[in-house]
Design an enzyme around this catalytic site. Structure first.
Site, PDB file in Angstrom:
ATOM      1  CG  HIS A 129      77.958  45.812  29.171  1.00  0.00           C
ATOM      2  ND1 HIS A 129      76.913  44.938  29.157  1.00  0.00           N
ATOM      3  CD2 HIS A 129      79.032  45.124  28.680  1.00  0.00           C
ATOM      4  CE1 HIS A 129      77.325  43.772  28.661  1.00  0.00           C
ATOM      5  NE2 HIS A 129      78.603  43.864  28.367  1.00  0.00           N
ATOM      6  CB  ALA A 130      74.197  45.998  33.045  1.00  0.00           C
TER       7      ALA A 130
END
Lengths: 312, 97
Positions: free
Chosen positions: B24-25
């Protein structure tokens, strides 16, 4: 707290329609408490807890009460009041102060002011003025712009392009608050407000052009007197060795006058349209204030999607 | 890469995503931070999609969840060191669980 009567008079003159009735030479006395008092109890002879550091306001009731007293009592009470070393006296509703009041005031070297406002309205306005005067303030090296309702302060080393970026933003329809040096003030709600110095307001300096008068070139809509500070944009020279946050998940803040103000650092590389980036930074901050954090929302969406795939 | 001279080292390594939440980010940001430290071009490939290892949006679109295997390639003088550093990051689960 130390605000001279002269300072108060200058700041309140317009909003409170104030004039000096007597004691012009005593305007250097200071207001030592940021509030106003109606001295009714004191005039009746009760001085316990008398707030002598505050501006004393004489309205209709105070004047009527004084008039109801015998000349002797009137003089005695007023003397008692002025013995407390009050900073100044204000008579409202354009009433000319009673002769005894003027005499006592001059004996104790206290200035007497006059306003056309009614007492309540004067107290409200004057309280705001005094609070503003007493608010912590500082001069900050930076150019401030209002971008669609957001106050954005750009800071960075000289020559990085703060004024040029401001100019580009003005051309896009945003308004200049101040160029190069901004006065920041913390109001009673804790918010920071920026404005220009009076002397340089409406002007900016562009390298190669010199000083320009912004409203003459771009119209009155290009200027804004005062604006709440929402975002600090730090412009810095792009450094390939430095690692920049690429997600916007890390929220940066800068401490100004005890308040934490959101901040972003924008690396300036040749050919980058900084005005555009600053504009988007302001809008993104506006979105965050409305409760939408794009970076966080995308991340949450991703985590959910990856979780589904993992379990599939 | 077609335009690369023959003497430029090109290396590839398969790496498995170990952290629970996948790429994810935050891990993606760490990945590009490490990848950007090297001169080499970094490419990440999964399911016939190949993106630059220095692009955050690219990494996110690969949908690398826990257990996915990606092929990381490095082209450049410091290719080996780059792959070592990236592998180390992936294996320590991007400091997540």
């Amino acid at each position: 707290m130390q605000i001279s009567i002269a300072q108060f008079l200058e700041a309140a003159q317009d909003v409170c329609d104030l004039t000096v009735a007597s004691g012009e030479k005593y305007l250097d006395r200071s207001i030592r408490e940021g509030a106003l008092n109606r001295p009714g109890l004191a005039l009746s002879g009760f001085f316990q807890y008398f707030p002598q550091r505050r501006v004393q306001v004489f309205g209709l009731a105070e004047n009527a009460y004084l008039k109801s007293l015998s000349a002797e009592d009137r003089r005695e009470r007023l003397t008692q009041l002025f013995e407390q070393r009050v900073p100044c006296v204000v008579s409202t509703r354009s009433r000319h102060p009673l002769p005894e009041l003027l005499e006592c005031a001059s004996a104790f070297k206290v200035p007497v002011l006059k306003t056309s406002l009614i007492t309540n309205r004067f107290i409200n306005q004057a309280t705001l003025v005094i609070e503003n005067l007493a608010a912590p303030s500082m001069k900050y090296q930076g150019t401030m712009i209002e971008i669609m309702g957001m106050g954005v302060l750009m800071e960075g080393p000289p020559g990085i392009g703060k004024s040029e970026t401001a100019l580009a933003l003005i051309e896009r329809g945003h308004s200049l608050v101040s160029d190069d040096l901004t006065v920041l003030r913390r109001d009673s709600t804790g918010a920071i407000n920026g404005s220009a110095l009076d002397i340089t307001r409406y002007h900016m300096e562009i390298r190669g052009l010199g000083i320009i008068h912004v409203p003459s070139l771009f119209g009155v809509a290009s200027m804004r007197r005062e604006m709440r500070l929402d975002l600090v944009v730090r412009l810095e020279r792009f450094d390939p060795k430095r690692e920049y946050d690429r997600t916007g998940l890390i929220s940066e803040t800068v401490k100004i006058l005890q308040a934490e103000v959101p901040a972003v650092t924008i690396p300036v590389a040749a050919g980058r349209d900084i005005a555009h980036v600053v504009e988007v930074a302001a809008l993104n901050q506006k979105l965050k204030q409305l409760g939408h954090d794009a970076a966080k929302e995308l991340d949450e969406k991703l985590v959910r999607a990856l979780e589904r795939k993992r379990l599939a | 890469m077609s335009g690369t001279p023959n003497d430029t080292p090109t290396m590839s390594r398969e790496m498995k995503i170990l952290n629970k939440h996948g790429m994810h980010a935050r891990p993606a940001a760490m990945f590009i931070k490490v990848a950007s430290r090297f001169e080499s071009e970094i490419l990440v490939e999964k399911d016939d999609t190949r993106i630059s290892g220095k692009s955050i949006m690219g990494l996110l679109t690969l949908e690398l969840y826990q257990g996915s295997v990606m092929t990381v390639s490095a082209i450049g003088p410091d290719a080996a060191a780059a792959l070592d550093a990236i592998e180390e990051l992936v294996n320590r689960k991007f400091d997540e669980e």
